[in-house]
Design an enzyme around this catalytic site. Structure first.
Site, PDB file in Angstrom:
ATOM      1  N   LYS A  70    -104.846  27.833  92.231  1.00 18.70           N
ATOM      2  CA  LYS A  70    -104.476  27.425  93.586  1.00 18.70           C
ATOM      3  C   LYS A  70    -104.733  25.945  93.863  1.00 18.70           C
ATOM      4  O   LYS A  70    -103.969  25.303  94.587  1.00 18.70           O
ATOM      5  CB  LYS A  70    -105.205  28.295  94.612  1.00 18.70           C
ATOM      6  CG  LYS A  70    -104.683  29.719  94.678  1.00 18.70           C
ATOM      7  CD  LYS A  70    -105.336  30.482  95.819  1.00 18.70           C
ATOM      8  CE  LYS A  70    -104.769  31.890  95.926  1.00 18.70           C
ATOM      9  NZ  LYS A  70    -105.346  32.631  97.081  1.00 18.70           N
ATOM     10  N   ASP A 107    -102.296  32.234 103.141  1.00 23.62           N
ATOM     11  CA  ASP A 107    -103.459  33.110 103.268  1.00 23.62           C
ATOM     12  C   ASP A 107    -103.946  33.205 104.711  1.00 23.62           C
ATOM     13  O   ASP A 107    -104.287  34.289 105.197  1.00 23.62           O
ATOM     14  CB  ASP A 107    -104.591  32.631 102.365  1.00 23.62           C
ATOM     15  CG  ASP A 107    -104.346  32.942 100.897  1.00 23.62           C
ATOM     16  OD1 ASP A 107    -103.573  33.875 100.614  1.00 23.62           O
ATOM     17  OD2 ASP A 107    -104.921  32.253 100.039  1.00 23.62           O
TER      18      ASP A 107
END
Length: 279
Positions: A70, A107
């Site tokens: 990420k 997210d």
């Protein structure tokens, strides 16, 4: 059946065999009759940038990014959305026809949507939030809560220095505490791996929480962690498991890659949850 015009996307991780994302996106592809595929893409960290550029050259529409990539995803992006900068990570890539790679982080969106779905009428500004943990998930959740109007976020982490660094990076009404100040919390969120299958249990007395507080756990294996079970057993708390965040965070990427706004419903939940231990 795929044609030569099939739209392609996938999930980049190392390892990636555990990911539920192919099952999740596959459900939506079949539901909407889309000529496309979403595949697991195991990529070693040292090959990440090379593979991402190759996928773009091969005509992929984009990809999700999971651990440990990420943060590395930032480096390959030509454009990074503002929230991804605040979250400190990119989990969704979109490949444009002109060669540009766009990165975003869904997210925080997935977390907020999961709370709103499970607790109708919930608002981030109803009171302070206490977050357990100070990793990447905590950063995304804290940023989303602050952006949504949460009056104060309190971080509680085993390593205080890590929590303090996160608080400085995000700025705003965010503090660090040695112990969870539950008596004043409107929201408690476990962003750690504690309670996950194969990990130590999260032991926490929820009795100080005021009635009506929300208890959320990002862990979704098992579907009901001990923390979630304890919140439900008390009777006057709202409890939210981690599966909803997984499902909702996938929606923006699917819409960009495949051109359809997907929905999260009971059929999807049951399909993705199949095979996940209930407790």
């Amino acid at each position: 059946m795929l044609s030569g015009h099939a739209r392609l996307a996938g999930v980049l991780g190392w390892p990636v065999a555990h990911s539920r994302s192919p099952r999740l996106h596959g459900f939506w592809l079949e539901r909407h009759g889309i000529d496309g595929a979403y595949v697991p893409l195991p990529v070693r960290p040292e090959r990440f940038a090379q593979v991402v550029r190759a996928l773009a050259d091969l005509g992929f529409r984009g990809a999700n990014v999971t651990l440990p990539h990420k943060e590395a995803a930032f480096a390959v992006c030509d454009e990074v959305a503002p929230f991804a900068h605040r979250a400190g990570a990119v989990n969704t890539l979109v490949f444009h026809e002109d060669g540009r790679i766009e990165g975003s982080n869904t997210d925080g969106y997935g977390f907020l949507e999961s709370i709103r779905e499970e607790v109708p009428g919930w608002r981030a500004d109803r009171g302070p939030a206490v977050l357990l943990g100070a990793g990447g998930s905590a950063r995304a959740v804290a940023a989303a809560l602050l952006d949504a109007g949460c009056p104060r976020v309190v971080l509680v982490n085993r390593t205080r220095a890590r929590a303090e660094a996160l608080a400085r990076a995000l700025g705003g009404p965010i503090t660090v505490a040695e112990r969870p100040p539950l008596a004043e919390a409107a929201l408690l969120v476990n962003t750690t791996a504690l309670g996950m299958q194969g990990q130590p249990t999260l032991e926490l007395d929820l009795s100080p929480l005021p009635p009506g507080a929300v208890v959320a756990d990002l862990v979704y294996v098992p579907l009901e962690t001990r923390l979630v079970a304890a919140a439900r057993a008390r009777g006057d708390l709202a409890a939210v498991g981690g599966l909803g965040m997984l499902l909702h965070q996938a929606r923006p990427g699917f819409a960009r890659w495949f051109g359809v706004e997907p929905q999260v419903d009971a059929a999807l939940r049951d399909f993705v949850a199949a095979g996940i231990p209930p407790r």
